[in-house]
Design an enzyme around this catalytic site. Sequence first.
Site, PDB file in Angstrom:
ATOM      1  N   ASP A 145      -0.901  -1.964  10.254  1.00  4.57           N
ATOM      2  CA  ASP A 145       0.319  -2.561  10.811  1.00  4.57           C
ATOM      3  C   ASP A 145       0.102  -4.075  10.684  1.00  4.57           C
ATOM      4  O   ASP A 145      -0.709  -4.497   9.836  1.00  4.57           O
ATOM      5  CB  ASP A 145       0.522  -2.113  12.278  1.00  4.57           C
ATOM      6  CG  ASP A 145       1.926  -2.434  12.802  1.00  4.57           C
ATOM      7  OD1 ASP A 145       2.865  -1.685  12.483  1.00  4.57           O
ATOM      8  OD2 ASP A 145       2.096  -3.446  13.520  1.00  4.57           O
ATOM      9  N   LYS A 157      -0.355   4.587  18.536  1.00  2.60           N
ATOM     10  CA  LYS A 157      -0.449   3.214  18.018  1.00  2.60           C
ATOM     11  C   LYS A 157      -1.640   2.550  18.678  1.00  2.60           C
ATOM     12  O   LYS A 157      -2.019   2.918  19.793  1.00  2.60           O
ATOM     13  CB  LYS A 157       0.815   2.428  18.386  1.00  2.60           C
ATOM     14  CG  LYS A 157       1.029   1.215  17.525  1.00  2.60           C
ATOM     15  CD  LYS A 157       1.819   1.582  16.289  1.00  2.60           C
ATOM     16  CE  LYS A 157       1.924   0.462  15.298  1.00  2.60           C
ATOM     17  NZ  LYS A 157       2.866   0.808  14.209  1.00  2.60           N
TER      18      LYS A 157
HETATM   19  P1  NDP Z   1       1.763  -7.995   7.843  1.00  2.00           P
HETATM   20  O1  NDP Z   1       0.692  -8.433   8.757  1.00  2.00           O
HETATM   21  O2  NDP Z   1       1.442  -7.626   6.453  1.00  2.00           O
HETATM   22  O3  NDP Z   1       2.907  -9.109   7.784  1.00  2.00           O
HETATM   23  C1  NDP Z   1       3.554  -9.538   8.940  1.00  2.00           C
HETATM   24  C2  NDP Z   1       4.555 -10.617   8.565  1.00  2.00           C
HETATM   25  O4  NDP Z   1       5.363 -10.901   9.696  1.00  2.00           O
HETATM   26  C3  NDP Z   1       3.877 -11.927   8.196  1.00  2.00           C
HETATM   27  O5  NDP Z   1       4.674 -12.614   7.280  1.00  2.00           O
HETATM   28  C4  NDP Z   1       3.809 -12.637   9.542  1.00  2.00           C
HETATM   29  O6  NDP Z   1       3.722 -14.047   9.466  1.00  2.00           O
HETATM   30  C5  NDP Z   1       5.130 -12.229  10.152  1.00  2.00           C
HETATM   31  N1  NDP Z   1       5.021 -12.259  11.614  1.00  2.00           N
HETATM   32  C6  NDP Z   1       4.167 -11.531  12.375  1.00  2.00           C
HETATM   33  N2  NDP Z   1       4.310 -11.840  13.669  1.00  2.00           N
HETATM   34  C7  NDP Z   1       5.272 -12.782  13.708  1.00  2.00           C
HETATM   35  C8  NDP Z   1       5.860 -13.494  14.764  1.00  2.00           C
HETATM   36  N3  NDP Z   1       5.492 -13.300  16.035  1.00  2.00           N
HETATM   37  N4  NDP Z   1       6.850 -14.387  14.450  1.00  2.00           N
HETATM   38  C9  NDP Z   1       7.219 -14.587  13.152  1.00  2.00           C
HETATM   39  N5  NDP Z   1       6.674 -13.926  12.112  1.00  2.00           N
HETATM   40  C10 NDP Z   1       5.723 -13.049  12.395  1.00  2.00           C
HETATM   41  O7  NDP Z   1       2.488  -6.785   8.609  1.00  2.00           O
HETATM   42  P2  NDP Z   1       3.466  -5.676   8.021  1.00  2.00           P
HETATM   43  O8  NDP Z   1       4.269  -6.219   6.921  1.00  2.00           O
HETATM   44  O9  NDP Z   1       2.670  -4.456   7.810  1.00  2.00           O
HETATM   45  O10 NDP Z   1       4.392  -5.401   9.298  1.00  2.00           O
HETATM   46  C11 NDP Z   1       5.644  -6.061   9.495  1.00  2.00           C
HETATM   47  C12 NDP Z   1       6.504  -5.236  10.444  1.00  2.00           C
HETATM   48  O11 NDP Z   1       6.727  -3.942   9.872  1.00  2.00           O
HETATM   49  C13 NDP Z   1       5.901  -4.971  11.816  1.00  2.00           C
HETATM   50  O12 NDP Z   1       6.959  -4.915  12.767  1.00  2.00           O
HETATM   51  C14 NDP Z   1       5.305  -3.582  11.680  1.00  2.00           C
HETATM   52  O13 NDP Z   1       5.196  -2.925  12.917  1.00  2.00           O
HETATM   53  C15 NDP Z   1       6.355  -2.925  10.789  1.00  2.00           C
HETATM   54  N6  NDP Z   1       5.941  -1.752  10.036  1.00  2.00           N
HETATM   55  C16 NDP Z   1       4.852  -1.769   9.224  1.00  2.00           C
HETATM   56  C17 NDP Z   1       4.513  -0.650   8.506  1.00  2.00           C
HETATM   57  C18 NDP Z   1       3.395  -0.640   7.530  1.00  2.00           C
HETATM   58  O14 NDP Z   1       3.209   0.380   6.865  1.00  2.00           O
HETATM   59  N7  NDP Z   1       2.640  -1.706   7.375  1.00  2.00           N
HETATM   60  C19 NDP Z   1       5.257   0.606   8.652  1.00  2.00           C
HETATM   61  C20 NDP Z   1       6.433   0.498   9.482  1.00  2.00           C
HETATM   62  C21 NDP Z   1       6.726  -0.636  10.150  1.00  2.00           C
HETATM   63  P3  NDP Z   1       2.310 -14.768   9.786  1.00  2.00           P
HETATM   64  O15 NDP Z   1       1.422 -14.401   8.637  1.00  2.00           O
HETATM   65  O16 NDP Z   1       2.637 -16.211   9.859  1.00  2.00           O
HETATM   66  O17 NDP Z   1       1.828 -14.206  11.092  1.00  2.00           O
HETATM   67  O1  2IT Z   2       4.920   1.442  12.272  1.00  3.05           O
HETATM   68  C1  2IT Z   2       4.499   2.239  11.412  1.00  3.05           C
HETATM   69  O2  2IT Z   2       5.118   3.256  11.090  1.00  3.05           O
HETATM   70  C2  2IT Z   2       3.224   1.926  10.743  1.00  3.05           C
HETATM   71  N1  2IT Z   2       2.649   0.878  11.017  1.00  3.05           N
HETATM   72  C3  2IT Z   2       2.632   2.887   9.769  1.00  3.05           C
HETATM   73  C4  2IT Z   2       1.896   3.987  10.484  1.00  3.05           C
HETATM   74  C5  2IT Z   2       1.123   4.930   9.602  1.00  3.05           C
HETATM   75  O3  2IT Z   2       0.421   5.770  10.202  1.00  3.05           O
HETATM   76  O4  2IT Z   2       1.193   4.866   8.379  1.00  3.05           O
END
Ligand code: NDP
Ligand code: 2IT
Length: 446
Positions: free
Chosen positions: A166, A126
């Site tokens: 992420d 990561k």
């Molecule tokens: P994005 O940046 O697309 O969206 C993040 C969302 O979460 C936004 O709505 C953001 O609001 C909110 N957020 C972030 N930080 C905070 C905080 N401290 N308090 C409240 N709200 C918060 O990210 P993703 O959707 O990609 O990721 C979301 C979660 O999913 C994370 O935990 C990530 O690790 C996990 N994840 C992502 C994957 C992926 O493929 N993208 C895969 C597996 C897990 P704001 O815009 O106001 O900051």
């Molecule tokens: O937390 C996660 O699994 C991710 N942000 C996606 C990682 C990836 O390599 O697609």
Amino acid sequence: MDKNLERFLNEISVRNSHEPEFMQAVREVSETVIPYIVSNKIYHGKNILMRMVEPERVLMFRVNWVDDSGEIRVNRGYRVQMNSAIGPYKGGLRFHPSVNLSILKFLAFEQVFKNSLTTLPMGGGKGGSDFDPKGKSDGEIMRFCQSFMTELFRYIGPNTDIPAGDIGVGGREIGFMFGQYKKLKKEFTGVLTGKGLSWGGSLIRPEATGYGTVYFAENMLNHINQSVSKKTVVISGSGNVAQFAAEKCIQLSAKVVTLSDSSGFIYDKEGINSEKLNHIMDLKNNKRVRISEYLNKYPKAKFYKSKTPWNVPCDIALPCATQNELNKNDAESLIKNGCICISEGANMPCTPDAITVFRKNKVLYAPGKASNAGGVAVSGLEMAQNSLRYSWTREEVDNKLKDIILDIHNSCITHGKEKKYINYEKGANIAGFIKVADAMIAQGVV
Ligand code: NDP
Ligand code: 2IT
């Protein structure tokens, strides 16, 4: 507490006590994996978990860039290369002001188990930066991404380490980083996943994490002869994962009533249908504004400033924003209001005492390393397609995603079955551990 567990955590905390999120993730895994090690002689005398909690390598570097007013800015970049026993390091990059080593080590550690569960050959890593993309112009984002990659490119490659998105890193950022990597290496390779479709990306990758989180919920519900259909769903976040979790819920005839961002949540009692979700996608992905703007078009909905949505009555909760966003009180209100299924889209969104509440009440609870593994799984499929120099159809990728999520669900049952309850957390930890541990043993002390 079990003596072996206590001794192990004491030893780990000497080195890592200043890293609370990392310690939280290690403790959560150790609570179920240490008893498993104790009861399985093949793992004795190998110090295997101790080796797994120490990253193989951590890179930390300066990222200079010039903002639109000509000022020179300095951020810190990281890549945690946690474990490569079963494949090259694989995991996302997070750009958020809260990013530090503790958060990236917890994410990298979780990633090792998650990637192992996918059945695909991927190690865990990561990375990211404390850079805050909010309010930055496209030009600023591009210059930051280029500068970040100018250092990172030395340490990654399609067979060594393959970053992805992420929080704060989506298609736009992956594009800028891919462009810079290609320029520096003079190579067009699958070094990043989440790429655009015309330059090596996979269909369904943007949707995969959110869809997979809902497929996992569907599998858990099917196991108790229920389904997602007609259920009321509360979702946090409104980014990549939350948007496509909502889309899949709508496709499966569930009613999504909330989405959120760091400023608060919207509650639309009538349900967020596809048209409303498209509007949210436009607000978030193109206009990049706050979720409260939803009310300008849909004034019947309510906006709760600085609040999380866990007090809203629902059958299913999908935390899809960030770590530790759902605490004990939230878990208690979810249960009180009738929630029977929690599937984590985010990484470690539920605090340990929230998880204890779910377990005590015997509701369905899936940890992110199992339920959000669809994202990295389709990243693995993107790598496979890059190697084949071929693209699968949307249906092919979606079917493979469904199969992988079902496989993970079944591994959780195999290793997490208790008398009258499936402990998905225990199942995911043990199933993830076995594959990595066995590979590490086979490869000797390296
Ligand atoms: P994005 O940046 O697309 O969206 C993040 C969302 O979460 C936004 O709505 C953001 O609001 C909110 N957020 C972030 N930080 C905070 C905080 N401290 N308090 C409240 N709200 C918060 O990210 P993703 O959707 O990609 O990721 C979301 C979660 O999913 C994370 O935990 C990530 O690790 C996990 N994840 C992502 C994957 C992926 O493929 N993208 C895969 C597996 C897990 P704001 O815009 O106001 O900051
Ligand atoms: O937390 C996660 O699994 C991710 N942000 C996606 C990682 C990836 O390599 O697609």
